[in-house]
Each structure stands twice: as C-alpha cells, then as structure tokens.
Design a protein around this motif. Structure first.
Motif, mmCIF file in Angstrom:
data_model
loop_
_atom_site.group_PDB
_atom_site.id
_atom_site.type_symbol
_atom_site.label_atom_id
_atom_site.label_comp_id
_atom_site.label_asym_id
_atom_site.label_seq_id
_atom_site.Cartn_x
_atom_site.Cartn_y
_atom_site.Cartn_z
ATOM 1 N N VAL A 21 0.840 -1.208 0.000
ATOM 2 C CA VAL A 21 0.000 0.000 0.000
ATOM 3 C C VAL A 21 0.870 1.251 0.000
ATOM 4 C CG1 VAL A 21 -1.868 1.245 1.161
ATOM 5 C CG2 VAL A 21 -1.739 -1.252 1.326
ATOM 6 N N GLN A 22 0.490 2.188 -0.846
ATOM 7 C CA GLN A 22 1.091 3.524 -0.837
ATOM 8 C C GLN A 22 -0.028 4.522 -0.579
ATOM 9 O OE1 GLN A 22 2.216 5.173 -4.606
ATOM 10 N NE2 GLN A 22 3.819 6.466 -3.733
ATOM 11 N N VAL A 23 0.179 5.436 0.374
ATOM 12 C CA VAL A 23 -0.831 6.436 0.730
ATOM 13 C C VAL A 23 -0.362 7.807 0.251
ATOM 14 C CG1 VAL A 23 -2.152 7.487 2.600
ATOM 15 C CG2 VAL A 23 -1.474 5.085 2.758
ATOM 16 N N GLU A 24 -1.202 8.483 -0.544
ATOM 17 C CA GLU A 24 -0.909 9.829 -1.020
ATOM 18 C C GLU A 24 -1.873 10.817 -0.380
ATOM 19 O OE1 GLU A 24 -0.792 10.359 -5.266
ATOM 20 O OE2 GLU A 24 -0.274 8.253 -5.591
ATOM 21 N N ASN A 25 -1.384 12.003 -0.080
ATOM 22 C CA ASN A 25 -2.224 13.080 0.447
ATOM 23 C C ASN A 25 -2.401 14.117 -0.638
ATOM 24 O OD1 ASN A 25 -3.328 15.350 1.784
ATOM 25 N ND2 ASN A 25 -2.433 14.696 3.717
ATOM 26 N N ARG A 26 -3.637 14.301 -1.102
ATOM 27 C CA ARG A 26 -3.937 15.280 -2.145
ATOM 28 C C ARG A 26 -4.862 16.347 -1.574
ATOM 29 N NH1 ARG A 26 -5.145 11.508 -7.525
ATOM 30 N NH2 ARG A 26 -3.115 10.419 -7.546
ATOM 31 N N ASN A 27 -4.261 17.442 -1.141
ATOM 32 C CA ASN A 27 -5.030 18.560 -0.574
ATOM 33 C C ASN A 27 -5.965 18.122 0.544
ATOM 34 O OD1 ASN A 27 -3.886 20.407 -2.452
ATOM 35 N ND2 ASN A 27 -5.353 19.731 -4.013
ATOM 36 N N GLY A 28 -5.444 17.258 1.429
ATOM 37 C CA GLY A 28 -6.245 16.825 2.567
ATOM 38 C C GLY A 28 -7.024 15.551 2.341
ATOM 39 N N ASN A 29 -7.168 15.122 1.085
ATOM 40 C CA ASN A 29 -7.843 13.867 0.783
ATOM 41 C C ASN A 29 -6.799 12.786 0.518
ATOM 42 O OD1 ASN A 29 -10.268 15.188 0.978
ATOM 43 N ND2 ASN A 29 -10.486 15.484 -1.217
ATOM 44 N N LEU A 30 -7.103 11.558 0.909
ATOM 45 C CA LEU A 30 -6.145 10.471 0.743
ATOM 46 C C LEU A 30 -6.466 9.633 -0.487
ATOM 47 C CD1 LEU A 30 -5.677 9.166 4.397
ATOM 48 C CD2 LEU A 30 -4.427 10.960 3.194
ATOM 49 N N VAL A 31 -5.419 9.229 -1.189
ATOM 50 C CA VAL A 31 -5.521 8.280 -2.300
ATOM 51 C C VAL A 31 -4.709 7.048 -1.917
ATOM 52 C CG1 VAL A 31 -5.001 7.825 -4.716
ATOM 53 C CG2 VAL A 31 -5.836 10.078 -4.037
ATOM 54 N N LEU A 32 -5.343 5.879 -1.947
ATOM 55 C CA LEU A 32 -4.676 4.628 -1.585
ATOM 56 C C LEU A 32 -4.375 3.841 -2.855
ATOM 57 C CD1 LEU A 32 -6.857 3.477 1.455
ATOM 58 C CD2 LEU A 32 -5.000 5.125 1.394
ATOM 59 N N ASN A 33 -3.104 3.541 -3.073
ATOM 60 C CA ASN A 33 -2.669 2.736 -4.212
ATOM 61 C C ASN A 33 -2.219 1.377 -3.685
ATOM 62 O OD1 ASN A 33 -2.944 4.881 -6.231
ATOM 63 N ND2 ASN A 33 -1.227 5.829 -5.168
ATOM 64 N N LEU A 34 -2.927 0.322 -4.091
ATOM 65 C CA LEU A 34 -2.643 -1.015 -3.587
ATOM 66 C C LEU A 34 -2.197 -1.931 -4.720
ATOM 67 C CD1 LEU A 34 -5.306 0.154 -1.870
ATOM 68 C CD2 LEU A 34 -5.048 -2.052 -0.747
ATOM 69 N N GLU A 35 -1.171 -2.733 -4.457
ATOM 70 C CA GLU A 35 -0.762 -3.807 -5.348
ATOM 71 C C GLU A 35 -1.038 -5.124 -4.632
ATOM 72 O OE1 GLU A 35 3.282 -3.286 -6.477
ATOM 73 O OE2 GLU A 35 2.909 -1.424 -7.587
ATOM 74 N N VAL A 36 -1.720 -6.045 -5.323
ATOM 75 C CA VAL A 36 -2.153 -7.281 -4.673
ATOM 76 C C VAL A 36 -1.943 -8.475 -5.600
ATOM 77 C CG1 VAL A 36 -3.916 -6.061 -3.327
ATOM 78 C CG2 VAL A 36 -4.527 -7.091 -5.527
ATOM 79 N N ALA A 37 -2.075 -9.660 -5.007
ATOM 80 C CA ALA A 37 -2.175 -10.901 -5.765
ATOM 81 C C ALA A 37 -3.622 -11.373 -5.681
ATOM 82 C CB ALA A 37 -1.221 -11.951 -5.197
ATOM 83 N N ALA A 38 -4.210 -11.682 -6.843
ATOM 84 C CA ALA A 38 -5.614 -12.090 -6.884
ATOM 85 C C ALA A 38 -5.705 -13.609 -7.023
ATOM 86 C CB ALA A 38 -6.315 -11.414 -8.049
ATOM 87 N N PRO A 39 -6.759 -14.215 -6.478
ATOM 88 C CA PRO A 39 -6.869 -15.678 -6.497
ATOM 89 C C PRO A 39 -7.069 -16.245 -7.909
ATOM 90 C CG PRO A 39 -8.870 -14.678 -5.638
ATOM 91 C CD PRO A 39 -7.879 -13.575 -5.774
ATOM 92 N N TYR A 40 -6.443 -17.363 -8.166
ATOM 93 C CA TYR A 40 -6.566 -18.064 -9.449
ATOM 94 C C TYR A 40 -7.957 -18.688 -9.577
ATOM 95 C CZ TYR A 40 -5.812 -21.605 -13.059
ATOM 96 O OH TYR A 40 -5.929 -22.377 -14.168
ATOM 97 N N GLY A 41 -8.514 -18.631 -10.789
ATOM 98 C CA GLY A 41 -9.789 -19.291 -11.063
ATOM 99 C C GLY A 41 -11.010 -18.500 -10.656
ATOM 100 N N VAL A 42 -10.827 -17.234 -10.268
ATOM 101 C CA VAL A 42 -11.952 -16.382 -9.841
ATOM 102 C C VAL A 42 -12.062 -15.202 -10.795
ATOM 103 C CG1 VAL A 42 -12.815 -14.886 -7.991
ATOM 104 C CG2 VAL A 42 -11.661 -17.030 -7.424
ATOM 105 N N TYR A 43 -13.305 -14.814 -11.131
ATOM 106 C CA TYR A 43 -13.514 -13.626 -11.970
ATOM 107 C C TYR A 43 -13.196 -12.384 -11.132
ATOM 108 C CZ TYR A 43 -15.839 -10.432 -15.241
ATOM 109 O OH TYR A 43 -16.115 -9.427 -16.126
ATOM 110 N N TRP A 44 -12.185 -11.631 -11.520
ATOM 111 C CA TRP A 44 -11.629 -10.600 -10.646
ATOM 112 C C TRP A 44 -12.437 -9.301 -10.509
ATOM 113 C CZ3 TRP A 44 -5.935 -11.079 -12.773
ATOM 114 C CH2 TRP A 44 -5.385 -12.251 -12.277
ATOM 115 N N PRO A 45 -13.051 -8.772 -11.563
ATOM 116 C CA PRO A 45 -13.681 -7.432 -11.428
ATOM 117 C C PRO A 45 -14.631 -7.282 -10.243
ATOM 118 C CG PRO A 45 -13.520 -7.996 -13.737
ATOM 119 C CD PRO A 45 -13.078 -9.218 -12.976
#
Length: 277
Positions: free
Chosen positions: A214-238
C-alpha cells in the motif's frame, strides 16, 4: 425546501454568526454541527461539540450515524421549513450533509468572508486556538441539558448585520452558548499514513486478496490509496476488486473520518490454492 449553505474554515466564527445569517436569508431552521435548531430551540440531533474526540465530532457533524440522521430527517419533515441554513467548513461537507439528510443540494452559498470582517474572523480563530471555545447558536437553557462538556457559559452578543430585509433591524442581540469540548482541552492527535496503510492491508486480505502493498498519497487533505495485490486463481476478478475497493473506502472512512478520494487496486500477481505465486 431551499438550502442555504454558510461555509468557512473551522474556527472562523460561522456558528457565532449563524442566527444573523439565518435572518438575512429568511432561513427558518439551522443545521449546525449535528443539531437542528429553530429559533431559540434545539429540536433534534446530537452536538458534535459534545463528542470526546475530534474524529467523533466530525462523524457527528456529517450525520454518519443512521439513527442520528433519521431523527433530524423526521423532525425536518414535521416542521417543513421553506428555507434551511446548513453550516459547514466546505462545499463538499455541505453537500455530504444534505445528501445524508436526503435534502436538496444548497442553492445559495454564503462565505464567512461575506458576513464577517477579516478582523472578526481573526478574533474568532484566536479564541478557538487559544481558549478552545466553541459557540452553539442556541440559548444555554437549551444546550445545558444536552451537553456534558467541562465548560459551558451563556453568551449574549450584539451582531452587526451587513444587510437586512425591509422593516427588519440591521443589528440584533442574540443569546448563544459558549462551550469548550473535551477534544479541545486534550491537545491534538494525528492519524499516520502507516496506520491507514495497515488498515488497508487487513481489509483487502480479509476480502480474499494476498500480498498487499500500500502507498498512501495526500492530495489537498484527501487520501488516495494505491494497492498492489495478488488475486486468487480461477476467480472472476472485477467483482472481487470492486468489492474490495468499496470495503476499504467505507471502513477506513468510518473508522478514521478521513476523506478517501480513491482506492486504486492493481493486480501484480496470482494467488494459487497452494499459496504459491
């Protein structure tokens, strides 16, 4: 119902001038810091100034508790004001309050600089920062049964109105109440980005995603969370990723009262059933 919004930074004297602004714009009721006020009476709600922490105060002012919002909605439906004044620190906050209370968005915007001089605003900020005093635009006899704070006193103020409808006095005396909430007498606290990141890691892991970074950014008082993950095999991700986004945003907002602007999730790996990537 028409909504008028009075906006300005915290501590700039909005509540102090609320009654004068309500009279200027013929608003029959006021929403201020979680309370519904009509004339000299508190009709419904819970004061944000009664909360023991600043986070609790923000959540109360935004009507985050459904029961709190419902109580004020029902009372508004009973009194049916033609015009309502909403006090807030920003346009976004005013729109969130009206949305939570299922009201139309504000059609008239009044900035504190339009109704108070720079000297008055500076004085209000000084009182807030040095003494921790807050104003509730209602008489002490109305406030005292509801407020458990350590400091409470009546305040009778002579307000100079910048404009007045025909036949109305330009200046008026109003009775208000000065309080000093607990969160003002205990100092300040901060929520570190690392704490927000740890919450996000826990929440996406519980949602079935693995190895989050996780990377947390502060944009004029609001937070933006950027996450990198591993998703499970065999599952529809969206659907899985959308559910994780919503869970992270709603849970962190509810727990911290911080504004989460966006939750961006990027799949950088695959989680197999035997946990090998």
């Amino acid at each position: 119902m028409e909504v008028v919004a009075l906006i300005g930074p915290s501590g700039s004297g909005k509540s102090h001038r609320a009654l004068a602004v309500a009279r200027d714009y013929a608003a029959e009721a006021i929403i201020d810091d979680g309370l519904l006020i009509q004339g000299s009476r508190i009709l419904a709600g819970v004061s944000a100034k009664e909360q023991p922490t600043r986070v609790g105060a923000i959540r109360t002012a935004l009507f985050s508790d459904p029961d709190h919002a419902r109580e004020v909605q029902e009372r508004l439906a009973a009194i049916t004001p033609r015009r309502l004044l909403v006090i807030s620190t920003s346009r976004e906050m005013a729109e969130r309050i009206t949305s939570r209370l299922q009201l139309p968005p504000p059609s008239i915007w009044v900035d504190i600089t339009e109704v108070a001089t720079p000297k008055e605003i500076a004085r209000a900020r000084q009182i807030r920062s040095q003494l921790g005093k807050h104003v509730i635009p209602a008489p002490t006899v109305e406030v005292k049964p509801r407020f458990n704070g350590p400091f409470i006193e009546p305040l009778k103020t002579f307000l100079r109105r910048r404009q007045a409808p025909p036949g109305k006095k330009k200046n008026l005396w109003v009775e208000q109440t000065t309080v000093r909430p607990t969160f003002n007498s205990l100092g300040h606290f901060y929520i570190a980005h690392n704490a927000v990141a740890q919450l996000a890691v826990y929440l996406v892991t519980a949602a079935g995603l693995a190895n989050p970074r996780v990377q947390v950014e502060n944009r004029n008082g609001n937070l933006v969370l950027n996450l990198e993950v591993a998703a499970p095999y065999g599952v529809y991700w969206p659907p899985l990723l959308r559910a994780a986004q919503k869970r992270v945003k709603s849970m962190i907002t509810n727990m911290t009262a911080l504004e989460i602007e966006a939750v961006n999730i990027t799949v950088r790996g695959i989680k197999f059933t035997d946990d090998r990537l």
